[in-house]
Design a protein around this motif. Sequence first.
Motif, PDB file in Angstrom:
ATOM      1  N   PRO A  95       1.074  -1.120   0.023  1.00 48.17           N
ATOM      2  CA  PRO A  95      -0.036   0.018   0.293  1.00 48.17           C
ATOM      3  C   PRO A  95       0.722   1.397   0.435  1.00 48.17           C
ATOM      4  O   PRO A  95       2.122   1.451   0.801  1.00 48.17           O
ATOM      5  CB  PRO A  95      -1.331  -0.063   1.345  1.00 48.17           C
ATOM      6  CG  PRO A  95      -0.885  -1.747   1.679  1.00 48.17           C
ATOM      7  CD  PRO A  95       0.512  -1.489   1.124  1.00 48.17           C
ATOM      8  N   GLY A  96       0.496   2.228  -0.015  1.00 53.93           N
ATOM      9  CA  GLY A  96       1.259   3.200  -0.762  1.00 53.93           C
ATOM     10  C   GLY A  96       1.787   3.304  -2.413  1.00 53.93           C
ATOM     11  O   GLY A  96       2.850   4.729  -1.975  1.00 53.93           O
ATOM     12  N   TRP A  97       1.853   2.763  -3.210  1.00 51.84           N
ATOM     13  CA  TRP A  97       2.543   2.585  -4.015  1.00 51.84           C
ATOM     14  C   TRP A  97       2.309   4.000  -4.423  1.00 51.84           C
ATOM     15  O   TRP A  97       1.386   4.978  -5.401  1.00 51.84           O
ATOM     16  CB  TRP A  97       2.830   1.339  -4.998  1.00 51.84           C
ATOM     17  CG  TRP A  97       3.671   1.765  -6.200  1.00 51.84           C
ATOM     18  CD1 TRP A  97       4.641   1.124  -6.877  1.00 51.84           C
ATOM     19  CD2 TRP A  97       3.677   2.611  -7.815  1.00 51.84           C
ATOM     20  NE1 TRP A  97       5.322   0.930  -7.383  1.00 51.84           N
ATOM     21  CE2 TRP A  97       4.470   2.219  -7.723  1.00 51.84           C
ATOM     22  CE3 TRP A  97       2.340   3.223  -8.154  1.00 51.84           C
ATOM     23  CZ2 TRP A  97       4.779   2.429  -9.711  1.00 51.84           C
ATOM     24  CZ3 TRP A  97       2.310   3.990  -8.966  1.00 51.84           C
ATOM     25  CH2 TRP A  97       3.804   2.881 -10.031  1.00 51.84           C
ATOM     26  N   TYR A  98       3.548   5.049  -4.909  1.00 50.57           N
ATOM     27  CA  TYR A  98       3.088   6.725  -5.433  1.00 50.57           C
ATOM     28  C   TYR A  98       4.326   6.404  -7.143  1.00 50.57           C
ATOM     29  O   TYR A  98       5.689   5.582  -6.997  1.00 50.57           O
ATOM     30  CB  TYR A  98       2.964   7.542  -5.614  1.00 50.57           C
ATOM     31  CG  TYR A  98       4.249   7.384  -4.221  1.00 50.57           C
ATOM     32  CD1 TYR A  98       5.589   8.103  -4.372  1.00 50.57           C
ATOM     33  CD2 TYR A  98       4.797   7.090  -2.858  1.00 50.57           C
ATOM     34  CE1 TYR A  98       6.337   8.116  -4.246  1.00 50.57           C
ATOM     35  CE2 TYR A  98       5.674   6.895  -1.826  1.00 50.57           C
ATOM     36  CZ  TYR A  98       6.746   7.758  -2.667  1.00 50.57           C
ATOM     37  OH  TYR A  98       7.510   8.358  -1.935  1.00 50.57           O
ATOM     38  N   CYS A  99       4.560   7.271  -8.239  1.00 39.97           N
ATOM     39  CA  CYS A  99       5.535   7.266  -8.272  1.00 39.97           C
ATOM     40  C   CYS A  99       5.421   9.112  -8.684  1.00 39.97           C
ATOM     41  O   CYS A  99       4.253  10.457  -9.277  1.00 39.97           O
ATOM     42  CB  CYS A  99       6.182   6.485  -9.778  1.00 39.97           C
ATOM     43  SG  CYS A  99       3.952   6.515 -10.716  1.00 39.97           S
ATOM     44  N   ARG A 100       6.367   9.236  -9.618  1.00 36.14           N
ATOM     45  CA  ARG A 100       6.458  10.645 -10.452  1.00 36.14           C
ATOM     46  C   ARG A 100       7.139  10.429 -11.841  1.00 36.14           C
ATOM     47  O   ARG A 100       7.639   8.883 -12.642  1.00 36.14           O
ATOM     48  CB  ARG A 100       7.460  11.206  -9.892  1.00 36.14           C
ATOM     49  CG  ARG A 100       8.963  11.164  -9.956  1.00 36.14           C
ATOM     50  CD  ARG A 100       9.865  12.445  -8.834  1.00 36.14           C
ATOM     51  NE  ARG A 100      11.227  12.214  -9.181  1.00 36.14           N
ATOM     52  CZ  ARG A 100      11.973  11.252  -8.808  1.00 36.14           C
ATOM     53  NH1 ARG A 100      11.472  10.787  -8.042  1.00 36.14           N
ATOM     54  NH2 ARG A 100      13.486  10.718  -8.250  1.00 36.14           N
ATOM     55  N   ILE A 101       6.758  11.170 -12.469  1.00 40.38           N
ATOM     56  CA  ILE A 101       6.902  11.003 -14.879  1.00 40.38           C
ATOM     57  C   ILE A 101       8.102  12.216 -14.746  1.00 40.38           C
ATOM     58  O   ILE A 101       7.754  13.491 -14.302  1.00 40.38           O
ATOM     59  CB  ILE A 101       5.610  10.990 -15.299  1.00 40.38           C
ATOM     60  CG1 ILE A 101       4.680  10.265 -14.465  1.00 40.38           C
ATOM     61  CG2 ILE A 101       6.468  10.819 -16.439  1.00 40.38           C
ATOM     62  CD1 ILE A 101       4.695   9.240 -14.183  1.00 40.38           C
ATOM     63  N   GLU A 102       9.031  11.321 -14.876  1.00 40.81           N
ATOM     64  CA  GLU A 102      10.545  12.865 -15.747  1.00 40.81           C
ATOM     65  C   GLU A 102      10.746  12.135 -16.800  1.00 40.81           C
ATOM     66  O   GLU A 102      10.751  11.236 -17.507  1.00 40.81           O
ATOM     67  CB  GLU A 102      11.436  12.518 -14.304  1.00 40.81           C
ATOM     68  CG  GLU A 102      11.504  12.957 -12.944  1.00 40.81           C
ATOM     69  CD  GLU A 102      12.644  12.932 -12.464  1.00 40.81           C
ATOM     70  OE1 GLU A 102      13.673  12.686 -13.002  1.00 40.81           O
ATOM     71  OE2 GLU A 102      12.695  13.438 -11.398  1.00 40.81           O
ATOM     72  N   ASP A 103      10.934  13.986 -17.826  1.00 46.24           N
ATOM     73  CA  ASP A 103      11.992  13.191 -18.911  1.00 46.24           C
ATOM     74  C   ASP A 103      13.506  13.158 -18.777  1.00 46.24           C
ATOM     75  O   ASP A 103      14.102  12.689 -17.580  1.00 46.24           O
ATOM     76  CB  ASP A 103      12.180  15.354 -19.452  1.00 46.24           C
ATOM     77  CG  ASP A 103      10.680  15.784 -20.585  1.00 46.24           C
ATOM     78  OD1 ASP A 103       9.681  14.716 -19.941  1.00 46.24           O
ATOM     79  OD2 ASP A 103      10.604  17.110 -20.560  1.00 46.24           O
ATOM     80  N   VAL A 104      13.405  12.159 -19.039  1.00 50.17           N
ATOM     81  CA  VAL A 104      15.164  11.576 -19.244  1.00 50.17           C
ATOM     82  C   VAL A 104      16.329  12.318 -20.126  1.00 50.17           C
ATOM     83  O   VAL A 104      15.478  12.906 -21.331  1.00 50.17           O
ATOM     84  CB  VAL A 104      15.025  10.512 -20.308  1.00 50.17           C
ATOM     85  CG1 VAL A 104      16.292   9.294 -20.561  1.00 50.17           C
ATOM     86  CG2 VAL A 104      13.684   9.157 -19.933  1.00 50.17           C
ATOM     87  N   ASP A 105      16.711  13.041 -19.191  1.00 51.54           N
ATOM     88  CA  ASP A 105      17.701  13.643 -19.691  1.00 51.54           C
ATOM     89  C   ASP A 105      19.463  12.992 -19.849  1.00 51.54           C
ATOM     90  O   ASP A 105      19.995  14.004 -19.615  1.00 51.54           O
ATOM     91  CB  ASP A 105      17.920  14.817 -19.081  1.00 51.54           C
ATOM     92  CG  ASP A 105      17.984  14.401 -17.344  1.00 51.54           C
ATOM     93  OD1 ASP A 105      17.915  13.941 -16.607  1.00 51.54           O
ATOM     94  OD2 ASP A 105      18.582  15.791 -16.385  1.00 51.54           O
ATOM     95  N   PHE A 106      19.583  12.163 -19.703  1.00 50.16           N
ATOM     96  CA  PHE A 106      20.493  11.176 -20.314  1.00 50.16           C
ATOM     97  C   PHE A 106      20.836  10.471 -21.340  1.00 50.16           C
ATOM     98  O   PHE A 106      19.490  10.053 -21.793  1.00 50.16           O
ATOM     99  CB  PHE A 106      20.687  10.369 -19.143  1.00 50.16           C
ATOM    100  CG  PHE A 106      19.749   9.561 -18.121  1.00 50.16           C
ATOM    101  CD1 PHE A 106      19.532   8.062 -18.537  1.00 50.16           C
ATOM    102  CD2 PHE A 106      18.882   9.663 -17.656  1.00 50.16           C
ATOM    103  CE1 PHE A 106      19.172   7.294 -17.754  1.00 50.16           C
ATOM    104  CE2 PHE A 106      17.831   8.874 -16.703  1.00 50.16           C
ATOM    105  CZ  PHE A 106      17.544   7.908 -17.294  1.00 50.16           C
TER     106      PHE A 106
END
Length: 154
Positions: A95-106
């Motif tokens: 429980p509590g799974w979360y994420c963020r989305i980022e542009d790949v800069d590598f």
Amino acid sequence: MYRLKPGIKQNPQRRWELPDRIFFGHGACHILAGTYLEIAPLKGFHAERIIPGDGFAGNHIFVTDGEIAFDFHGYSLRNKLLLHHTSGWARVSDPGWYCRIEDVDFNLLDTRALNARKMLGPDQYFGDPRIRARSFLERIDHIDSVKKLARNVD
């Protein structure tokens, strides 16, 4: 959601022997995304990364133009890909799974850049995953796939 049998990811040969979609969906998504950007079958795409919260699994890299996305499943709407991925991991994780989305800069095909982010570089697989990714991508009619996707949305 497909789950790998224990030990496969730690065994380079067994990992390599997985079918393409499973191989690129479970640990080599960055190679598929990097190869996609290198070949550029469709213009205007960039890579994005789903980064789970601390202590959670579920990292994923895909390419998108902001509306359409591509990963080991093929083409889909970006919002549908994100919903599929995040709801799947939330369902099978603590429980509590979360994420963020980022542009790949590598560079997604540079071993040093990938290792710094706890991913394997292309030269750290049992075989050459770039050749495998190119072959996977060449089997797809990219333009027709996007046209079909657009027809299904209308």
